[in-house]
Write a protein that holds these residues in place. Structure first.
Motif, PDB file in Angstrom:
ATOM      1  N   UNK A 206       0.843  -1.213   0.000  1.00 43.17           N
ATOM      2  CA  UNK A 206       0.000   0.000   0.000  1.00 43.17           C
ATOM      3  C   UNK A 206       0.870   1.253   0.000  1.00 43.17           C
ATOM      4  N   UNK A 207       2.010   1.168   0.679  1.00 41.79           N
ATOM      5  CA  UNK A 207       2.920   2.325   0.705  1.00 41.79           C
ATOM      6  C   UNK A 207       3.584   2.550  -0.657  1.00 41.79           C
ATOM      7  N   UNK A 208       3.657   1.480  -1.471  1.00 38.05           N
ATOM      8  CA  UNK A 208       4.312   1.605  -2.774  1.00 38.05           C
ATOM      9  C   UNK A 208       5.486   0.657  -2.945  1.00 38.05           C
ATOM     10  N   UNK A 209       5.759  -0.161  -1.935  1.00 38.51           N
ATOM     11  CA  UNK A 209       6.862  -1.112  -2.020  1.00 38.51           C
ATOM     12  C   UNK A 209       6.432  -2.385  -2.743  1.00 38.51           C
ATOM     13  N   UNK A 210       7.405  -3.226  -3.049  1.00 38.81           N
ATOM     14  CA  UNK A 210       7.094  -4.497  -3.711  1.00 38.81           C
ATOM     15  C   UNK A 210       7.952  -5.596  -3.087  1.00 38.81           C
TER      16      UNK A 210
END
Ligand SMILES: [Fe+2]
Ligand SMILES: [Fe+2]
Length: 248
Positions: A206-210
């Motif tokens: 959700x924060x943008x990490x993978x």
């Protein structure tokens, strides 16, 4: 092992710690705020919250291996308690709720108790390697300057902790990076990486990490750790030469 070096290291590291500006204006998309509140609550408990000390059944003997060992171990855990304090401020900032325990945290502590202090410290080293990947992702994607600054402080401390373990293990096992000890690091790191992504992955996404980014960060840290032990052995550095081990 050079205990005097590590006592100095932890004392010096206590200085020059600019406190993140927790009073700065706060603005964040709601889904990111909720994700941060969830993930930081668990980390606030796990990184220096709860029982912040060696809890292996033979912890007393590990603390007694050298007259200064207990002081070094206490200073290390004091930094972990500091992480919990910082994470508490971050958690309040994102209006999260403090938690007292989780299923994973209870099992983590049981394993630490059952298998003894040496295994406990190995597990804590692996957690620190994996957490380095976690904090890098949070720092990169949180979009909040004080929380990013907090991650920077914790990453600085954890880098020292990882070197502390390298020093400790290099002094204890001249061949430790070979054979089963190296395999143990690989296996435990893979297991810990998988568990952390299983429990925190949806919030980090959700924060943008993978997952790829997280695995790359952890892999980088693990390889750097193993290479530095090998370099230490190859260079024939005196046992416990902490200052030399800090060299890139
Ligand atoms: Fe920590
Ligand atoms: Fe640590």
């Amino acid at each position: 092992m050079n205990y005097a070096h590590w006592i100095r290291h932890f004392q010096v590291n206590r200085n020059h710690r600019p406190e993140p500006d927790w009073g700065a204006a706060f603005s964040m998309e709601e889904n990111k705020r909720v994700a941060l509140a969830k993930t930081l609550a668990e980390y606030q408990l796990g990184d220096g919250g709860g029982e912040c000390r060696l809890i292996g059944f033979d912890a007393d003997s590990a603390r007694a291996v050298h007259p200064d060992a207990a002081e070094v171990i206490d200073l290390w855990f004091r930094e972990e308690a500091e992480h919990s304090r910082l994470l508490g401020f971050a958690l309040r900032r994102v209006r999260g709720e403090f938690i007292q325990t989780t299923f994973g945290f209870r099992w983590f502590n049981r394993i630490r108790r059952w298998f003894g202090a040496q295994f406990e410290m190995l597990v804590l080293l692996v957690v620190e390697i994996v957490s380095t990947g976690y904090y890098r992702l949070v720092q990169r994607h949180c979009g909040d300057a004080p929380i990013a600054a907090m991650c920077g402080l914790i990453l600085r401390d954890e880098a020292g902790h990882i070197i502390f373990h390298r020093d400790r293990l290099a002094a204890k096992f001249s061949d430790w990076s070979c054979g089963w000890r190296g395999l143990a690091i690989h296996g435990l790191t893979a297991g810990c990486t998988g568990f952390l992504w299983l429990t925190h992955g949806r919030w980090l996404r959700t924060l943008g990490g993978s997952l790829g980014e997280f695995r790359a960060e952890v892999g980088l840290e693990k390889r750097a750790f193993l290479a530095s032990v090998a370099r230490c052995r190859k260079a024939g550095l005196p046992k416990g030469s902490g200052a030399a081990l800090l060299a890139p």
